[in-house]
Design an enzyme around this catalytic site. Sequence first.
Site, PDB file in Angstrom:
ATOM      1  N   SER A 292      50.817  10.448   0.608  1.00 21.12           N
ATOM      2  CA  SER A 292      52.187  10.032   0.427  1.00 21.12           C
ATOM      3  C   SER A 292      53.046  11.143  -0.188  1.00 21.12           C
ATOM      4  O   SER A 292      53.256  12.182   0.429  1.00 21.12           O
ATOM      5  CB  SER A 292      52.191   8.767  -0.433  1.00 21.12           C
ATOM      6  N   ASP A 303      55.406  24.436   5.073  1.00 22.24           N
ATOM      7  CA  ASP A 303      56.352  24.777   6.130  1.00 22.24           C
ATOM      8  C   ASP A 303      57.302  25.887   5.710  1.00 22.24           C
ATOM      9  O   ASP A 303      57.688  26.734   6.533  1.00 22.24           O
ATOM     10  CB  ASP A 303      57.168  23.539   6.527  1.00 22.24           C
ATOM     11  N   LYS A 317      49.248   9.601   5.004  1.00 26.44           N
ATOM     12  CA  LYS A 317      50.185   8.482   4.924  1.00 26.44           C
ATOM     13  C   LYS A 317      51.605   9.027   5.022  1.00 26.44           C
ATOM     14  O   LYS A 317      52.140   9.578   4.077  1.00 26.44           O
ATOM     15  CB  LYS A 317      50.027   7.699   3.633  1.00 26.44           C
TER      16      LYS A 317
END
Length: 427
Positions: A292, A303, A317
């Site tokens: 999460s 990224d 998740k």
Amino acid sequence: MAAVRDLSITVGLLVALAGAPALAQEREPAAPLPLNELRTFTEVLERIRTSYVEEVDDATLLENAIRGMLEGLDPHSAYLEPEAFQGLQDTTTGQFGGLGLEVGQEDGFIKVISPIDDTPASRAGIEPGDLIVKIDDHPVKGMSLMDAVDRMRGPAGSKITLTLVRGAGRPFDVELERAVIRVRSVRTDTLEPGYAYLRITQFQNNTGDEVRRSLATLKEQGELKGLIMDLRNNPGGVLQSAVEVADAFLSDGLIVYTKGRLPNSELRFNATAANPGGDVPLVVLINGGSASASEIVAGALQDRRRAVIMGTDSFGKGSVQTVLPLNNDRALKLTTALYYTPNGRSIQAQGIEPDIVVQRAQLTRDADEVSYREADLLGHLNNGNGDGQERPTVRTPATGANAERDADYQLNQALNLLKGLNITRRQ
């Protein structure tokens, strides 16, 4: 309490969304109600009222119907009765009662997502991925997640026995004593001069502020050459706090965005100019218990090429839960959106793949190794540089941070990587 917040990013109630009323007002035009299914529902309701072996009042039947409706959607949507709703709010403030387990549901059993640090569950050796098959000799197969959570709750000091299955092994019992769980969201340590360790156990309302204060304290202690952020077994928590933690290491650009059916469930979170983490080399540790909000932080830093992600695949998740308060102190915890990393990745059911895979292991220091250096020899020549200090053999026992690092192979490898990154920066 084993909290059902366990796998959720609680948005609406906790900060990120505009609130329940807006969600209700902007729903899509409703499709015609399926009359055949409604007739079936009312027929079943009437048959239960008249034919069930015991009399059941209408309120109980309707609440059971609501509960089943939510549990049938996905593992993270739920109908929260007053005690569960209060417990959900307590977990975001960092203090609640119970075992210190973050749990979900899988194949009819209760699955451990992660134990919370320094709680009865973690001290008993319960691990992510363990399946709970019995609670005090009550089989959990077919039991709802909320019912299982209710059975694991209880007053501090009371005992409970969980029957667990780990991997393909045989079931085994673990006896625990319930306690008041006070979760310390952030802690830091110095592994070696200039190299620091930042552990985040879960994302609470104040986690972002704690991380910024910790970074300031570490910098006051001297030059910070590298930092390890440990998100292993961190089941998530408050979305806004995850954004703030990522923002502490980024000075601009996208952190995370969400997409759902409703207009105000589509949100974008961008970094601010303040960057207390500076450009210090950063390694983030993750594993199968990182879920999460942890995956939001790891995905954003990966990224944006701000950190090296190390460890094993995360939980996967990638959905957002909104808590919608109802009347009578009840609430819905409803999945309303998916979240995406800056590069547009959805990690739902996939997880974050580390840049460097390092499996869990333990490094054992060879305490019996004996070696000698030139400086140990009697009558050795002095250093020719005149100001060079001689370095005879020094044997230092593994204590404190060194002992913790030796017992944690992944942490040890992260520290070695940071040292390598520092060498290349100096060249």
